[in-house]
Each structure stands twice: as structure tokens, then as C-alpha cells.
Design a protein around this motif. Structure first.
Motif: not given
Length: 103
Positions: A15-44
């Protein structure tokens, strides 16, 4: 599983390819509410997933999306942009020197 989280992260990166790009990504799966799942995503990605962006109702999510798009649609301050982007000379100075073959 880890492969699904890796693929989701890769999708966000597309979605984001440069410093001046912007976009949205929606994690609609309820599993992303769980810290153990979410914590595996990159820090950025995690830096943008605060408590205010988790477990939202559809109406709240739409309101946040509208606000984000209104803010991002404003003209870019070219002077501020110069402070975060590198000039061509600065990029070239960071490049490793090319190898010279001796005769």
C-alpha cells in the motif's frame, strides 16, 4: 499462523511505496485483537495499531477512515517535505563507491 501474518504484512507494505504515499489497510479479522497474534506483525505496522484502533465498530472504523482521508488529502507542505526527503546528491553520497578496475 505465521505465514498468514507475513502475507498480511507484505500486503500492507504494498500500500505504501514511498515517503509521500498514504493508504489504508484494515485488519478486519478479530484475531488481530489478540496480542499474541498482533505482536507477530512488524514494528513499523505495530506503531500504528494502538488501543484506539482495535476492536472498532463498523461506524467507528468508517469515521476514522474518513478523518484520515480528509487529513491526508490536504496539500503537501513542500518545505516540510524537503526536511524529510534526501536530495539526489545526498543519495549518491550514501552509495558505495563503484569498483575501479586497474589496467
Amino acid at each position: 499462523n505465521f505465514d498468514a501474518l507475513r502475507q498480511a504484512s507484505q500486503c500492507v507494505g504494498r500500500v505504501i511505496r514511498s515517503k509521500i504515499d498514504y493508504g489504508l489497510m484494515i485488519f478486519a479479522d478479530s484475531r488481530y485483537n489478540r496480542h499474541d497474534k498482533r505482536s507477530k506483525l512488524p514494528k513499523w505496522i505495530l506503531q500504528f495499531l494502538g488501543d484506539g484502533q482495535l476492536n472498532l465498530s463498523t461506524d467507528t472504523a468508517i469515521a476514522q477512515v474518513k478523518h484520515f482521508l480528509r487529513v491526508m488529502a490536504q496539500p503537501v507542505d513542500q518545505n516540510a517535505l524537503k526536511e524529510v526527503l534526501l536530495t539526489l546528491d545526498e543519495v549518491q553520497a550514501m552509495s558505495p563507491p563503484t569498483l575501479r578496475l586497474e589496467d
